[in-house]
Design a protein around this motif. Structure first.
Motif, PDB file in Angstrom:
ATOM      1  N   GLU A 219       0.813  -1.077   0.191  1.00 31.49           N
ATOM      2  CA  GLU A 219       0.434  -0.341  -0.250  1.00 31.49           C
ATOM      3  C   GLU A 219       0.691   1.194  -0.077  1.00 31.49           C
ATOM      4  OE1 GLU A 219      -2.411  -3.369   1.427  1.00 31.49           O
ATOM      5  OE2 GLU A 219      -0.157  -2.310   1.473  1.00 31.49           O
ATOM      6  N   ILE A 220       1.844   1.344   0.564  1.00 31.95           N
ATOM      7  CA  ILE A 220       3.011   2.168   0.812  1.00 31.95           C
ATOM      8  C   ILE A 220       3.298   2.289  -0.853  1.00 31.95           C
ATOM      9  CG2 ILE A 220       5.061   2.893   1.644  1.00 31.95           C
ATOM     10  CD1 ILE A 220       3.175   3.717   3.708  1.00 31.95           C
ATOM     11  N   ASN A 221       4.267   1.065  -1.123  1.00 31.61           N
ATOM     12  CA  ASN A 221       4.440   1.455  -2.362  1.00 31.61           C
ATOM     13  C   ASN A 221       3.362   2.136  -3.176  1.00 31.61           C
ATOM     14  OD1 ASN A 221       7.673   0.457  -1.451  1.00 31.61           O
ATOM     15  ND2 ASN A 221       6.259  -1.510  -1.833  1.00 31.61           N
ATOM     16  N   GLU A 222       2.557   1.438  -3.755  1.00 31.23           N
ATOM     17  CA  GLU A 222       1.095   2.354  -4.539  1.00 31.23           C
ATOM     18  C   GLU A 222       0.904   3.653  -4.190  1.00 31.23           C
ATOM     19  OE1 GLU A 222      -1.909  -0.286  -3.680  1.00 31.23           O
ATOM     20  OE2 GLU A 222      -1.000  -2.276  -4.867  1.00 31.23           O
ATOM     21  N   TYR A 223       1.194   4.401  -3.006  1.00 34.33           N
ATOM     22  CA  TYR A 223       1.012   5.431  -2.187  1.00 34.33           C
ATOM     23  C   TYR A 223       2.065   6.659  -2.813  1.00 34.33           C
ATOM     24  CZ  TYR A 223      -0.206   9.355   0.841  1.00 34.33           C
ATOM     25  OH  TYR A 223       0.266  10.795   0.787  1.00 34.33           O
ATOM     26  N   ILE A 224       3.480   5.760  -2.509  1.00 33.77           N
ATOM     27  CA  ILE A 224       5.021   6.670  -3.479  1.00 33.77           C
ATOM     28  C   ILE A 224       3.790   6.954  -5.127  1.00 33.77           C
ATOM     29  CG2 ILE A 224       7.413   6.617  -3.966  1.00 33.77           C
ATOM     30  CD1 ILE A 224       7.261   5.363  -1.590  1.00 33.77           C
ATOM     31  N   ALA A 225       4.103   5.625  -6.146  1.00 33.36           N
ATOM     32  CA  ALA A 225       3.578   5.911  -7.219  1.00 33.36           C
ATOM     33  C   ALA A 225       2.563   6.502  -7.642  1.00 33.36           C
ATOM     34  CB  ALA A 225       3.054   4.739  -8.000  1.00 33.36           C
ATOM     35  N   ASN A 226       1.823   6.818  -7.014  1.00 29.04           N
ATOM     36  CA  ASN A 226       0.748   7.595  -6.639  1.00 29.04           C
ATOM     37  C   ASN A 226       1.262   9.010  -6.718  1.00 29.04           C
ATOM     38  OD1 ASN A 226      -1.391   5.218  -7.499  1.00 29.04           O
ATOM     39  ND2 ASN A 226      -2.466   5.505  -4.883  1.00 29.04           N
ATOM     40  N   ILE A 227       1.739   9.733  -6.318  1.00 25.24           N
ATOM     41  CA  ILE A 227       2.152  10.441  -6.137  1.00 25.24           C
ATOM     42  C   ILE A 227       2.918  10.724  -6.942  1.00 25.24           C
ATOM     43  CG2 ILE A 227       3.497  12.365  -3.999  1.00 25.24           C
ATOM     44  CD1 ILE A 227       2.708  10.941  -1.789  1.00 25.24           C
ATOM     45  N   ALA A 228       4.166  10.388  -7.016  1.00 29.63           N
ATOM     46  CA  ALA A 228       4.946  10.175  -8.582  1.00 29.63           C
ATOM     47  C   ALA A 228       4.296  10.271  -9.769  1.00 29.63           C
ATOM     48  CB  ALA A 228       5.777   9.352  -8.773  1.00 29.63           C
ATOM     49  N   ASP A 229       3.199  10.177  -9.892  1.00 27.92           N
ATOM     50  CA  ASP A 229       1.684  10.098 -10.822  1.00 27.92           C
ATOM     51  C   ASP A 229       1.360  11.476 -11.279  1.00 27.92           C
ATOM     52  OD1 ASP A 229       0.749   8.200 -13.524  1.00 27.92           O
ATOM     53  OD2 ASP A 229      -1.152   8.939 -12.270  1.00 27.92           O
ATOM     54  N   ALA A 230       0.977  11.681  -9.801  1.00 25.39           N
ATOM     55  CA  ALA A 230      -0.401  12.947 -10.124  1.00 25.39           C
ATOM     56  C   ALA A 230       1.176  14.471  -9.951  1.00 25.39           C
ATOM     57  CB  ALA A 230      -0.216  13.324  -8.625  1.00 25.39           C
ATOM     58  N   THR A 231       2.077  14.005 -10.200  1.00 23.81           N
ATOM     59  CA  THR A 231       3.140  15.520 -10.507  1.00 23.81           C
ATOM     60  C   THR A 231       3.253  14.907 -12.004  1.00 23.81           C
ATOM     61  OG1 THR A 231       5.313  13.986 -10.225  1.00 23.81           O
ATOM     62  CG2 THR A 231       4.368  15.341  -8.418  1.00 23.81           C
ATOM     63  N   ARG A 232       3.467  14.136 -12.220  1.00 23.17           N
ATOM     64  CA  ARG A 232       3.704  14.301 -14.102  1.00 23.17           C
ATOM     65  C   ARG A 232       2.248  14.068 -14.718  1.00 23.17           C
ATOM     66  NH1 ARG A 232       5.767   7.939 -12.788  1.00 23.17           N
ATOM     67  NH2 ARG A 232       7.628   8.173 -11.995  1.00 23.17           N
ATOM     68  N   ASN A 233       0.752  14.201 -13.739  1.00 26.28           N
ATOM     69  CA  ASN A 233      -0.166  14.495 -15.122  1.00 26.28           C
ATOM     70  C   ASN A 233      -0.994  16.059 -13.993  1.00 26.28           C
ATOM     71  OD1 ASN A 233      -0.644  12.703 -17.040  1.00 26.28           O
ATOM     72  ND2 ASN A 233       0.232  11.662 -14.583  1.00 26.28           N
ATOM     73  N   LEU A 300       1.990  20.939  -2.320  1.00 26.48           N
ATOM     74  CA  LEU A 300       0.727  20.407  -1.515  1.00 26.48           C
ATOM     75  C   LEU A 300      -0.012  19.880  -1.522  1.00 26.48           C
ATOM     76  CD1 LEU A 300       2.644  23.444   0.937  1.00 26.48           C
ATOM     77  CD2 LEU A 300       2.296  21.493   2.097  1.00 26.48           C
ATOM     78  N   ASP A 301      -1.148  20.969  -2.732  1.00 27.53           N
ATOM     79  CA  ASP A 301      -2.527  20.585  -3.210  1.00 27.53           C
ATOM     80  C   ASP A 301      -1.772  18.988  -3.267  1.00 27.53           C
ATOM     81  OD1 ASP A 301      -3.170  22.605  -2.666  1.00 27.53           O
ATOM     82  OD2 ASP A 301      -2.888  23.647  -5.478  1.00 27.53           O
ATOM     83  N   ILE A 302      -1.087  18.172  -4.459  1.00 28.74           N
ATOM     84  CA  ILE A 302      -0.627  16.163  -4.531  1.00 28.74           C
ATOM     85  C   ILE A 302      -0.919  15.944  -3.802  1.00 28.74           C
ATOM     86  CG2 ILE A 302       0.384  14.896  -5.046  1.00 28.74           C
ATOM     87  CD1 ILE A 302       1.592  16.773  -7.786  1.00 28.74           C
ATOM     88  N   ILE A 303      -0.317  16.142  -2.168  1.00 25.73           N
ATOM     89  CA  ILE A 303      -0.139  15.594  -0.998  1.00 25.73           C
ATOM     90  C   ILE A 303      -2.405  15.440  -0.739  1.00 25.73           C
ATOM     91  CG2 ILE A 303      -0.237  15.160   1.565  1.00 25.73           C
ATOM     92  CD1 ILE A 303       2.674  16.439   0.853  1.00 25.73           C
ATOM     93  N   LYS A 304      -2.652  16.741  -0.822  1.00 27.30           N
ATOM     94  CA  LYS A 304      -4.417  16.772   0.152  1.00 27.30           C
ATOM     95  C   LYS A 304      -4.970  15.558  -0.970  1.00 27.30           C
ATOM     96  CE  LYS A 304      -3.623  21.521   1.708  1.00 27.30           C
ATOM     97  NZ  LYS A 304      -4.107  22.885   1.825  1.00 27.30           N
ATOM     98  N   THR A 305      -4.571  15.965  -1.745  1.00 28.22           N
ATOM     99  CA  THR A 305      -5.276  14.785  -3.256  1.00 28.22           C
ATOM    100  C   THR A 305      -5.694  14.060  -3.003  1.00 28.22           C
ATOM    101  OG1 THR A 305      -3.979  15.808  -4.902  1.00 28.22           O
ATOM    102  CG2 THR A 305      -6.328  17.124  -4.456  1.00 28.22           C
ATOM    103  N   VAL A 306      -4.509  13.152  -3.576  1.00 29.46           N
ATOM    104  CA  VAL A 306      -3.972  11.766  -3.552  1.00 29.46           C
ATOM    105  C   VAL A 306      -4.577  11.099  -2.585  1.00 29.46           C
ATOM    106  CG1 VAL A 306      -2.201   9.812  -3.478  1.00 29.46           C
ATOM    107  CG2 VAL A 306      -1.616  12.075  -4.993  1.00 29.46           C
ATOM    108  N   PRO A 307      -5.171   9.752  -2.231  1.00 31.85           N
ATOM    109  CA  PRO A 307      -5.722   8.828  -1.495  1.00 31.85           C
ATOM    110  C   PRO A 307      -4.638   8.919  -0.499  1.00 31.85           C
ATOM    111  CG  PRO A 307      -6.907   8.657  -3.874  1.00 31.85           C
ATOM    112  CD  PRO A 307      -5.547   9.559  -4.030  1.00 31.85           C
ATOM    113  N   VAL A 308      -4.975   8.972   0.870  1.00 34.96           N
ATOM    114  CA  VAL A 308      -3.802   7.812   1.836  1.00 34.96           C
ATOM    115  C   VAL A 308      -4.612   6.764   2.520  1.00 34.96           C
ATOM    116  CG1 VAL A 308      -2.825   8.723   4.223  1.00 34.96           C
ATOM    117  CG2 VAL A 308      -3.047  10.053   2.603  1.00 34.96           C
ATOM    118  N   PRO A 309      -3.391   5.734   2.124  1.00 37.49           N
ATOM    119  CA  PRO A 309      -3.699   4.560   2.320  1.00 37.49           C
ATOM    120  C   PRO A 309      -4.377   4.304   3.730  1.00 37.49           C
ATOM    121  CG  PRO A 309      -1.580   4.667   2.301  1.00 37.49           C
ATOM    122  CD  PRO A 309      -2.098   5.871   1.743  1.00 37.49           C
ATOM    123  N   ARG A 310      -4.676   2.651   4.274  1.00 39.15           N
ATOM    124  CA  ARG A 310      -4.867   2.381   5.412  1.00 39.15           C
ATOM    125  C   ARG A 310      -3.579   1.233   5.715  1.00 39.15           C
ATOM    126  NH1 ARG A 310     -11.185   1.901   6.549  1.00 39.15           N
ATOM    127  NH2 ARG A 310     -11.803   4.156   6.808  1.00 39.15           N
TER     128      ARG A 310
END
Length: 312
Positions: A219-233, A300-310
Motif C-alpha cells: 500500500e505504501i509503494n502504491e501511495y508513492i507511485a500515485n504521488i509520482a504519477d500526480a506530478t507527471r499529470n 502540497l495540493d497533490i498531497i491533499k488530493t492523493v488518497p492516503v492508504p490504510r
C-alpha cells in the motif's frame, strides 16, 4: 546498538555548533541514513559550511572541501593522471572527491560542464580514469551548498544533477533568541574545534543497513507511485518526478521510520518528506507562475488530493 540513542547523540553533538536548527539537522541525518546526497540551499552566512564540518567531525569521517568557482575543472574534482618519467607510466593522483564526506561548496558558482563531473561519482560511487575504475570508500555522500539562483554569479544546476540529490534542505536565519545565544557562545570560543566524534564509519553503515530493513507494505509503494504519477499529470508542472525520485522518497521514509523507532513505514513518513525529496525535482509551468503557484504549493495540493492508504 541503540539506533535512536546514537542518532540523538549525533544531533546533540552538532547542536553544540549549530544553534536552534534541530529540524534541519535531523533532515540531513535522514539523507545520510538513507545513503543519499544532500543539497543545502540558502543565502550566504547562515552556517551551511559549518554544519557540514560539524557533521563530519561528529561522525569521525574523512572530509574534503571543494570550493566551486567559475574556473574549476573536472580534473580538480576527480583527480588527474600525471606522466612519471622515471617509470614511464601515467600515475593517477586522486582528487578531493576521495573522502567519506565531500563538501561541494557553492556548487552553482561553476559551469554545468564541471558540475557534471560529479554525476558518475554521485550515482555510481566510483571514478573512471582511462581503463581503470576506482570505487569510493563507504560511507560516501556529497553535501553540496548553493546560493539562491537570484544571487549574482550563479548557474542553474542541470536537472540530471538535481535528480542525484536525494533531498534539498534550507538552513534559514536563526530567530533572535538563538542568534543572541550564538553571539554569546562564539564570543570567546570556537565550538567547531572543541567537539569530539560520537560515531564512526561502521556506525553509519550499520544505520544505513537497518534503514533498508524497515518494512514497506504494498500500500505504501502504491501511495508513492500515485504521488509520482500526480506530478507527471499536473497542469501546473512541466516536469514531474522520476523513478529515482520515487525510490528516494521510499528510502527517506525508511530512514524516518528508523529515527522514530519503528521497523515499518506509515503514510506520515511519506507525507512529511514529499517537499524535501520532490521539491527540487519538479518544474512549474507558466500557468502556475501566472497563478502565483510555486513547486511547494503544487506538491502540497497533490498531497491533499492523493488518497492516503490504510496500513495495517
Amino acid at each position: 546498538m541503540d539506533e535512536q540513542q546514537l542518532i540523538k547523540d549525533i544531533v546533540y553533538n552538532i547542536e553544540k555548533v549549530i544553534i536552534g536548527k534541530r529540524l534541519e539537522i535531523y533532515n540531513i541525518l535522514k539523507g545520510i541514513i538513507a545513503d543519499g546526497h544532500i543539497l543545502i540551499e540558502d543565502v550566504p552566512g547562515v552556517g551551511k559550511t559549518t554544519l557540514v564540518k560539524a557533521l563530519s567531525k561528529s561522525l569521525n569521517l574523512t572530509y574534503s572541501r571543494i570550493q566551486f568557482t567559475p574556473d574549476l575543472l573536472p580534473s580538480d574534482i576527480t583527480g588527474i593522471s600525471i606522466y612519471n618519467q622515471r617509470t614511464m607510466e601515467f600515475e593517477f593522483r586522486r582528487g578531493p572527491i576521495f573522502a567519506n564526506v565531500v563538501l561541494a561548496d557553492e556548487i552553482n558558482r561553476t559551469s554545468p560542464k564541471t558540475q557534471s563531473a560529479l554525476l558518475e561519482v554521485m550515482e555510481e560511487r566510483q571514478v573512471s580514469e582511462g581503463n581503470n575504475t576506482i570505487k569510493l570508500q563507504k560511507p560516501f555522500f556529497v553535501l553540496a551548498t548553493q546560493n539562491p539562483i537570484e544571487c549574482e554569479g550563479t548557474f542553474v544546476l542541470p536537472e540530471a544533477q538535481l535528480d542525484r540529490f536525494m533531498i534539498k534542505v534550507g538552513i534559514g536565519y536563526p530567530d533572535k533568541k538563538d542568534e543572541a545565544k550564538i553571539l554569546k557562545i562564539y564570543r570567546n570560543d570556537e565550538p567547531l574545534e572543541e567537539i569530539q566524534s560520537v560515531a564512526g564509519a561502521e556506525d553509519i553503515i550499520t544505520l544505513q543497513k537497518k534503514a533498508r530493513e524497515v518494512f514497506v507494505s504494498d500500500e505504501i509503494n502504491e501511495y508513492i507511485a500515485n504521488i509520482a504519477d500526480a506530478t507527471r499529470n499536473n497542469k501546473y508542472l512541466i516536469l514531474g518526478t522520476s523513478t529515482r525520485a520515487s525510490l528516494a522518497l521510499l528510502r527517506i521514509a525508511q530512514a524516518t521510520a528508523l529515527i522514530n523507532g519503528r521497523n515499518f513505514v506509515i503514510p506520515e513518513d511519506i507525507k512529511e518528506n514529499v517537499l524535501l525529496v520532490l521539491g527540487h525535482r519538479v518544474s512549474v509551468s507558466a500557468l502556475a507562475r501566472a497563478s502565483n503557484y510555486d513547486s511547494e504549493s503544487v506538491l502540497l495540493d497533490i498531497i491533499k488530493t492523493v488518497p492516503v492508504p490504510r496500513v495495517k
